[in-house]
Design an enzyme around this catalytic site. Sequence first.
Site, PDB file in Angstrom:
ATOM      1  CB  CYS A 335      -0.961  -0.080   1.112  1.00  0.00           C
ATOM      2  SG  CYS A 335      -2.140   1.185   0.898  1.00  0.00           S
ATOM      3  CG  HIS A 433      -3.594  -3.752   3.481  1.00  0.00           C
ATOM      4  ND1 HIS A 433      -2.485  -3.290   4.047  1.00  0.00           N
ATOM      5  CD2 HIS A 433      -4.069  -2.584   2.963  1.00  0.00           C
ATOM      6  CE1 HIS A 433      -2.221  -2.180   3.983  1.00  0.00           C
ATOM      7  NE2 HIS A 433      -3.242  -1.696   3.234  1.00  0.00           N
TER       8      HIS A 433
END
Length: 487
Positions: A335, A433
């Site tokens: 991310c 994630h």
Amino acid sequence: MAARSLMFQGTGSSVGKSLLVAGIARALSRRGLAVLPFKPQNMSNNAAVTAEGGEIGRAQALQARACGVAPSVHMNPVLLKPQSEVGAQIVVQGRVIGNAGARVYQSRKAELLPFVLDSFARLKAAADIVLVEGAGSASEVNLRANDIANMGFARAADVPVVIIGDIERGGVIAALVGTAAVLDAGDAALVRGFIVNRMRGDASLFDDGMRYIEGRTGWPALGLVPHYEAAGQLPAEDAYDLAARRPSPAGAGRLRIVVPVLPGIANFDDLDPLQAEPAVDLVLARPGRPLPPADLIVLPGSKATIADLGRLRTEGWDIDLKAHYRQGGRVLGLCGGYQMLGQSIADPDGIEGPAGTVPGLGLLAVDTVLTAAKRLAEVTGRSLDDGIAFTGYEMHMGRTAGPDTARALVKLADGRRDGAISADGLVRGTYVHGLFTGNDQRAAWLERLGSRAEGFDHHARIEAALDGLADHLEAHLALDRMLGFAG
């Protein structure tokens, strides 16, 4: 009939409220009650995606799991996500409504109370009991006006309160007695008892302490809870808990995975499955020291990507990272960490601070533009180089594009490709994630590094820890008495 409710407030932050609520939730759920968790206001960069496509604090997602239900935005209607130069991002019922500094936010709390009460009413209509977690300290009388997190909420919703103190931090007698001393009469009337958490050693040595607190406060003692070691297997609530984790013993693993810990670190429970692997020595690198030699360096998520990239350079970690790469070391960006690995990060709208563009680390041929729109979604898919399935989630603001995205890391079930791999295969990045929670995906990463995974089920491990915590609290808390106090 509307559900009963009981609120757990603390003498301070990080006294164990989140895990106590999770353990009590699991214990009461096993008794056949329909239990739901609720936290009016949370401040954390460790967040979870809900089924509605919103976000809440990771602790409330864990508590929902303890109750055996899917997380909902109404379990945490106000979430504050600290950012560096713009204060905190404000998330209301799962959606970002803007940013505010601490002083400005204090003036806005009153307008958020109706959302908090609306969410609470929705949960009460769907449960036998709602367990409410406070935030910070019940004794912050300087912030009492317009409070929506502790006694302000309890008064507005007429919810009985239990106060928790942490003996491990020291001064628990003064903390509990002092809390009683500063509460006004209306707030104090809601308190039904107290809990002392994280006792180590011979519990009988604190018998006099419990009696003293009862005598000075007038609150009944509801339990002295011994330290529960397996709590470390559960996702951490915030960066404070991450800092408190004990490092792996020297030489404990064959593989060394190094993670630079930056101020805006977010969604760091991505690392939990790696930390649990016997084959892995996970090193959380702290400021003030160079990055140690590693087989893999992971740049985790960040709530302040540009500021954290600047801090990484200030620490000299960019030099260490590039030296690691020149020597054939592997790098993974998750991310915000993925964004840092590119050639540039542009913030044309000033989302994280002053508008502008900063150079990235240049290890991936990609460029990122930060955007106000946030993508929040649970995802499934397969990694493209080996076809191994994964389950995870997306939670990011920004678009990333460039030549290295032609070598995407994963393909999502909806057909989208995500992430990038450098031409030499050493550097990888993704917005997904939770990659390491699945055993097959985690095993593939360790095999790529020349090792083997143990093969444990990460989700089963969390379930076992929740069950163990529930057993622990059944043994040391007066749960039946607390149920009687619930209103």
